[in-house]
Design a protein around this motif. Structure first.
Motif, mmCIF file in Angstrom:
data_model
loop_
_atom_site.group_PDB
_atom_site.id
_atom_site.type_symbol
_atom_site.label_atom_id
_atom_site.label_comp_id
_atom_site.label_asym_id
_atom_site.label_seq_id
_atom_site.Cartn_x
_atom_site.Cartn_y
_atom_site.Cartn_z
ATOM 1 N N ILE A 14 47.535 36.886 36.219
ATOM 2 C CA ILE A 14 47.002 38.068 36.898
ATOM 3 C C ILE A 14 45.478 38.044 37.053
ATOM 4 N N TYR A 15 44.761 37.729 35.997
ATOM 5 C CA TYR A 15 43.306 37.822 36.107
ATOM 6 C C TYR A 15 42.712 36.784 37.065
ATOM 7 N N PRO A 16 43.009 35.492 36.900
ATOM 8 C CA PRO A 16 42.372 34.538 37.814
ATOM 9 C C PRO A 16 42.783 34.733 39.278
ATOM 10 N N GLN A 17 44.034 35.082 39.519
ATOM 11 C CA GLN A 17 44.477 35.228 40.910
ATOM 12 C C GLN A 17 43.905 36.477 41.572
ATOM 13 N N THR A 18 43.884 37.597 40.853
ATOM 14 C CA THR A 18 43.346 38.816 41.462
ATOM 15 C C THR A 18 41.836 38.721 41.641
ATOM 16 N N LEU A 19 41.151 38.185 40.655
ATOM 17 C CA LEU A 19 39.695 38.068 40.761
ATOM 18 C C LEU A 19 39.302 37.167 41.930
ATOM 19 N N GLN A 20 39.980 36.037 42.076
ATOM 20 C CA GLN A 20 39.667 35.132 43.184
ATOM 21 C C GLN A 20 39.972 35.789 44.524
ATOM 22 N N THR A 21 41.051 36.519 44.589
ATOM 23 C CA THR A 21 41.415 37.209 45.830
ATOM 24 C C THR A 21 40.383 38.274 46.191
ATOM 25 N N ILE A 22 39.944 39.036 45.212
ATOM 26 C CA ILE A 22 38.919 40.061 45.448
ATOM 27 C C ILE A 22 37.609 39.408 45.873
ATOM 28 N N GLU A 23 37.230 38.333 45.198
ATOM 29 C CA GLU A 23 35.985 37.635 45.554
ATOM 30 C C GLU A 23 36.054 37.094 46.985
ATOM 31 N N ASP A 24 37.155 36.450 47.318
ATOM 32 C CA ASP A 24 37.314 35.913 48.674
ATOM 33 C C ASP A 24 37.282 37.031 49.715
ATOM 34 N N PHE A 25 37.949 38.137 49.424
ATOM 35 C CA PHE A 25 37.960 39.267 50.354
ATOM 36 C C PHE A 25 36.546 39.810 50.558
ATOM 37 N N CYS A 26 35.838 40.035 49.474
ATOM 38 C CA CYS A 26 34.476 40.582 49.568
ATOM 39 C C CYS A 26 33.551 39.649 50.348
ATOM 40 N N ASP A 27 33.697 38.345 50.141
ATOM 41 C CA ASP A 27 32.883 37.376 50.884
ATOM 42 C C ASP A 27 33.243 37.372 52.366
ATOM 43 N N GLU A 28 34.537 37.312 52.644
ATOM 44 C CA GLU A 28 34.971 37.193 54.033
ATOM 45 C C GLU A 28 34.637 38.427 54.858
ATOM 46 N N TYR A 29 34.740 39.600 54.251
ATOM 47 C CA TYR A 29 34.512 40.836 55.002
ATOM 48 C C TYR A 29 33.167 41.487 54.678
ATOM 49 N N ARG A 30 32.292 40.709 54.134
ATOM 50 C CA ARG A 30 30.882 41.051 53.897
ATOM 51 C C ARG A 30 30.665 42.355 53.148
ATOM 52 N N ILE A 31 31.381 42.481 52.025
ATOM 53 C CA ILE A 31 31.130 43.611 51.124
ATOM 54 C C ILE A 31 30.789 43.057 49.737
ATOM 55 N N GLU A 32 30.001 41.983 49.724
ATOM 56 C CA GLU A 32 29.621 41.323 48.476
ATOM 57 C C GLU A 32 28.923 42.265 47.505
ATOM 58 N N ASN A 33 28.176 43.229 48.017
ATOM 59 C CA ASN A 33 27.464 44.169 47.149
ATOM 60 C C ASN A 33 28.412 45.067 46.355
ATOM 61 N N ASP A 34 29.647 45.185 46.814
ATOM 62 C CA ASP A 34 30.643 46.019 46.135
ATOM 63 C C ASP A 34 31.552 45.209 45.211
ATOM 64 N N PHE A 35 31.373 43.899 45.184
ATOM 65 C CA PHE A 35 32.246 43.032 44.395
ATOM 66 C C PHE A 35 32.257 43.421 42.915
ATOM 67 N N GLY A 36 31.118 43.708 42.333
ATOM 68 C CA GLY A 36 31.038 44.036 40.913
ATOM 69 C C GLY A 36 31.833 45.287 40.567
ATOM 70 N N ILE A 37 31.712 46.305 41.377
ATOM 71 C CA ILE A 37 32.434 47.555 41.141
ATOM 72 C C ILE A 37 33.935 47.340 41.282
ATOM 73 N N ILE A 38 34.323 46.683 42.350
ATOM 74 C CA ILE A 38 35.749 46.459 42.620
ATOM 75 C C ILE A 38 36.362 45.571 41.546
ATOM 76 N N SER A 39 35.687 44.493 41.188
ATOM 77 C CA SER A 39 36.243 43.567 40.198
ATOM 78 C C SER A 39 36.273 44.176 38.796
#
Length: 135
Positions: A14-39
């Motif tokens: 659960i942790y590695p797969q969800t974290l990688q998915t959230i990171e990829d999503f934030c990068d692809e859709y340009r919400i990198e500044n929100d990555f810390g809060i979401i993760s």
């Protein structure tokens, strides 16, 4: 609207797969500044599951439109019955999310974030070609 779903997540995956998915999503859709809060909110849900259950299996999904990102966890068992108690003192999930909901059957949790993903839109634009007439 974007939907990403990961199924059959357990204690080890659960942790590695969800974290990688959230990171990829934030990068692809340009919400990198929100990555810390979401993760971090995601990590709190995972910590809850890991602390309360030896074995669990959940589905994780991300749904996003141009105004909001929703992360959901779904189980066939009522595993989220104590998550409000878990978060009561620290209120980390409640402080990081814009809305935090536990289903009435305690089988799902939904975290909402008011972020604005930037979707790329491809458009085919026909260019007018000017014709020059020579006499």
């Amino acid at each position: 609207m974007i939907n990403i779903t990961l199924s059959d997540l357990d204690r080890t995956s659960i942790y590695p797969q969800t974290l990688q998915t959230i990171e990829d999503f934030c990068d692809e859709y340009r919400i990198e500044n929100d990555f810390g809060i979401i993760s971090t909110a995601n990590q709190e849900v995972i910590d809850f599951l890991s602390n309360y259950f030896v074995d669990f299996c959940v589905e994780f999904s991300i749904d996003a439109d141009n105004q909001e990102l929703t992360i959901s966890y779904l189980s066939h068992e009522p595993v989220f019955q104590e998550i409000n108690s878990y978060d009561r003192d620290r209120k980390i999930i409640q402080k990081l999310t814009d809305n935090f909901e536990v289903s009435s059957d305690f089988k799902s949790v939904r975290l909402n974030f008011h972020v604005k993903p930037k979707f790329e839109v491809e458009r085919n634009i026909r260019q007018k070609v000017a014709k020059t007439v020579y006499m």
